[in-house]
Design an enzyme around this catalytic site. Structure first.
Site, mmCIF file in Angstrom:
data_model
loop_
_atom_site.group_PDB
_atom_site.id
_atom_site.type_symbol
_atom_site.label_atom_id
_atom_site.label_comp_id
_atom_site.label_asym_id
_atom_site.label_seq_id
_atom_site.Cartn_x
_atom_site.Cartn_y
_atom_site.Cartn_z
ATOM 1 N N GLU A 28 96.953 59.267 56.378
ATOM 2 C CA GLU A 28 95.573 59.053 55.957
ATOM 3 C C GLU A 28 95.423 58.758 54.470
ATOM 4 O O GLU A 28 94.535 57.998 54.065
ATOM 5 C CB GLU A 28 94.716 60.286 56.306
ATOM 6 C CG GLU A 28 94.467 60.476 57.791
ATOM 7 C CD GLU A 28 93.575 59.396 58.374
ATOM 8 O OE1 GLU A 28 92.794 58.776 57.627
ATOM 9 O OE2 GLU A 28 93.663 59.154 59.591
ATOM 10 N N SER A 41 35.854 66.677 72.722
ATOM 11 C CA SER A 41 34.827 67.504 72.085
ATOM 12 C C SER A 41 35.366 68.680 71.295
ATOM 13 O O SER A 41 34.612 69.341 70.581
ATOM 14 C CB SER A 41 33.848 68.014 73.139
ATOM 15 O OG SER A 41 32.938 67.008 73.495
#
Length: 763
Positions: free
Chosen positions: A112, A400
């Site tokens: 890596e 409402s």
């Protein structure tokens, strides 16, 4: 002077001018270049400072699986409960450095990042090679397969989980890598890498990978086994040894060859190891994952947002810290209340149309602190973490239920009405819009209390016209703090009847109604009080903001009005009444019954419930919100002593004639006790016989459903337009029974004001 000499002189002058111009341009260019460099350096310095804060916040120990974040909540008796342990999905086991074999570290560095122990977080040679590879891939359309990230950068990428392929993200990653190298040793970094990198098959970290692939601890791995595991990281799907053993074997040998070339193993060892079979264990059991509650989901979202806003973290890094940073999060949840809500919502028998796909959501809040005590965002058993939370993420038309917020409380606060005001329920036209009530005909002169009790539409529109659109809109957006209400909603039908462009959330409605209980003060609703990092230091501490919406007196008067919705003979929310506690609230229904609401409260808690369909253009016949609210709140209040919301010292009461709005004369059959700010009580008495006023007692056009709640449906004929706005209408039960006579008390010597104490009539 000869012409030749003149030409030479002229050319010299032109040349000098050109030189001066060029010199000037060079100066300007240098200045611009300097400015650009300063800006770039400034931006870079700022970016580095920001990422350095993130690095400083990192505790590598907290990345471990056994340092998952914990959420705490108290129950009604003050006992603390651990309600959730947060961690990322997957199989994770953490190993300290001395438990990871050196051969695994050597294999990882070899394949890596071979110059890992030499660079400062960035490998310039590798970065340059990756850049050339990117250019080559763009020209040939073939990937070169050359990665530029160092192990340090990969640690950053795995911790932050940032994956977007942008230059900004890459620059931030490189800066973070440099900052990380300054704070941690190389061994700490490689240890973290081997603990958090993904090795396929839900394995995060070399320990879990060792057990899954070889049924052994990482410390017991052989060199070829370690090489195979390390090789998986570059393409976990492609090199999956269970599904693609040949590719995995080839990758393992590539790692071994790299180790040989770097002198980490001998040629003899390379030949020996590369000839061996994989020898993997094919038995694999996927780790189970828990499902977080709707409350926990919201806590995660809130803490992520605050870490971004207050600490400058990226969203990805903030999320990682919550899911794997070892945080201790102290929530506002009441453990007993959350349990009560979940017990009602998981039982689909409580919802009349659950089989056809109806949904519901509820929020319970402490109105005195703004602390949210319970959240449920759906019907049935929750099946996924961090999915749709209808209580906080969905917006629905309130119908409402908006009237107390957008119409009547602003009217009270601005002095447009009092409890004695009479509103004429008669036809009204605004522009080309003629709103209608759901019941047949009109009620004539009615009080504010009656208009709210029966959820009359035309009186709400007329009251809003008196208040003014700007005032109503400012109350909703700046005082009640609705974020989803937009300028397009500044019109009569949206603000008076709830037909909003986007709608409102259940959480917003619960927080807004809390104002009535909390003496007129709004407090920002919140789900946590503080967050500690893995070392016990305070990372976040929530300080709620507050603002006054109404005077204490007007807030109390509104609670008196809303009591009638639940306790009045024609109240649309009668089914919500608790047997052992004072109950208040308001129902709401949108066009074609798509959305049903009940927002109710007691002296202890406020609860908002929505019921309907997610997306279906289909109505629901019964307002299950009322019955659900009662079932939950009955459990919540079963051990609480009964109490009332106290009457403020500057509020007085008087018996008012509901037909005239004047003081009720002895024997008035329409007398009702009303509350007033001292000095605003009417001064005149009604006609003792009340013979000139229509008696509309028991004029019921609507039925009462099984839970004794007056039906609230949309009037299908009320489809006019209000300058392009949509219209959402509430229907109601129009029946009314006259209140028993009440002897009118004095106004305690106060001086009448507001129109000399006489009735205010809106028409």
């Amino acid at each position: 002077m000869r012409s030749t000499e003149k030409n030479i002189i002229t050319k010299k002058k032109v040349y000098k001018k050109k030189n001066r111009s060029l010199a000037g341009l060079k100066v300007v260019a240098l200045i611009l270049l300097a400015v650009c460099l300063v800006v770039i350096l400034g931006v870079g310095a700022g970016m580095y400072a920001a990422v350095s804060k993130e690095i400083d916040a990192m505790d590598f120990d907290s990345v471990a699986y056994n340092f998952s974040s914990t959420l705490f909540a108290d129950d009604s008796n003050g006992n603390s409960h651990e309600v959730a342990h947060l961690h990322s999905d997957g199989n994770r086991e953490w190993l300290d450095s001395d438990k990871i074999p050196d051969l695994a570290k050597i294999a990882a560095v070899s394949i890596e990042d071979e110059r890992f122990y030499e660079h400062n977080g960035i490998d310039l040679k590798r970065t340059f090679g990756a850049t050339l590879g990117w250019v080559w891939s763009k020209i040939t359309h073939k990937p070169l397969g050359y990665g530029g990230s160092t192990i340090t950068q990969q640690v950053i990428k795995n911790i932050t989980n940032e994956k977007d392929k942008t230059a900004t993200r890459k620059i931030k990653e490189m800066m973070r890598a440099v900052a990380l190298e300054k704070r941690f040793t190389k061994d700490e970094i490689i240890t973290v890498y081997l603990n958090i990198v993904y090795f396929g098959n839900q394995c995060y970290g070399i320990e879990s990978a060792s057990k899954v692939y070889f049924s052994k601890n990482a410390m017991d791995l052989t060199i070829p086994q370690a090489a195979m595991i390390v090789g998986i990281t570059q393409a976990p799907s492609r090199y999956n040894p269970f599904k693609h053993p040949e590719a995995s074997l080839a990758k393992r040998n590539t790692v071994l060859k790299k180790m040989y070339k770097l002198g980490k193993i001998s040629e003899e060892e390379y030949n020996k190891y590369s000839s061996q079979s994989l020898g993997v264990n094919s038995k694999y059991i996927s780790p189970s994952s828990s499902v977080y509650s709707y409350f926990v989901d919201q806590v995660i979202n809130d803490v992520v947002a605050d870490l971004q806003a207050q600490k400058g973290y990226s969203k990805e890094f903030a999320t990682q810290q919550i899911l794997g940073g070892g945080l201790k999060i102290y929530t506002t949840m009441n453990y007993d209340i959350q349990q009560a809500m979940e017990s009602v919502y998981t039982d689909t028998a409580n919802f009349p149309a659950a089989s056809s796909g109806t949904q519901s959501a509820m929020v319970v809040i402490d109105p005195y602190t703004g602390e949210i005590k319970g959240i449920v965002g759906g019907i049935g058993r929750k099946t996924e973490s961090r999915g749709l939370n209808r209580a906080t993420q969905s917006t629905r038309q309130p119908g409402s239920s908006i009237k107390p917020l957008s119409v009547y409380s602003p009217a009270l606060e601005t002095g447009k009405i009092t409890a004695a005001s009479i509103i004429t329920d008669s036809q009204v036209t605004i522009g080309d819009w003629t709103p209608k009530n759901s019941y047949k005909g009109f009620k004539g002169d009615i009080t504010v209390r009656k208009a709210i009790e029966i959820s009359a539409n035309i009186p709400a529109v007329k009251t809003l016209r008196s208040v003014g659109l700007d005032t109503s809109y400012n109350f909703m957006t700046k005082k009640y703090n609705f974020s989803s209400i937009i300028p397009d909603d500044k019109n009569y039908s949206p603000l008076s009847l709830g037909g909003l462009t986007k709608g409102v959330s259940v959480k917003e409605m619960a927080a807004a109604y809390s104002v009535f209980v909390n003496k007129g003060v709004y407090i920002t609703p919140h789900t946590y009080t503080k967050v500690l990092d893995s070392s016990g230091k305070v990372l976040l501490e929530y300080t709620p903001k507050s603002n006054r919406v109404l005077s204490e007196a007007n807030a109390f008067i509104m609670t008196s009005f809303l009591s009638e919705v639940v306790n009045g003979s024609a109240g649309t929310g009668r089914g919500a009444k608790l047997s052992n506690m004072a109950t208040y609230g308001k129902t709401g229904t949108s066009n074609s019954n798509h959305d049903k609401w009940f927002v109710g409260f007691t002296p202890y808690y406020v609860g908002a419930v929505w019921y309907g369909y997610d997306n279906k253009p289909k109505g629901v016949s019964t307002n299950a919100s009322v019955s659900i609210w009662k079932k939950v709140m009955t459990k919540v209040h079963e051990n609480l002593p009964d109490k009332e919301i106290p009457v403020p010292s500057n509020v007085t009461s008087a018996s008012i004639c509901q037909r005239t709005g004047k003081l009720a004369s002895p024997g008035c059959r329409y007398a009702h006790k009303e509350y007033f700010v001292k000095g605003t009580v009417p001064s005149k008495y009604c006609n003792n016989s009340s013979g000139n006023y229509k008696d509309f007692a028991n004029e019921s056009e609507e039925s009462v459903d099984s839970d004794t709640t007056a039906t609230e449906n949309t009037d299908s004929q009320n489809t006019g337009t209000d300058n392009g706005s949509s219209i959402n209408i509430d229907n109601n039960d129009s029946s009314e029974t006259a209140a028993p006579p009440v002897t009118p008390p004095s106004d305690e010597g106060s001086t009448s004001s507001q129109g000399g104490g006489d009735v205010i009539t809106l028409d």
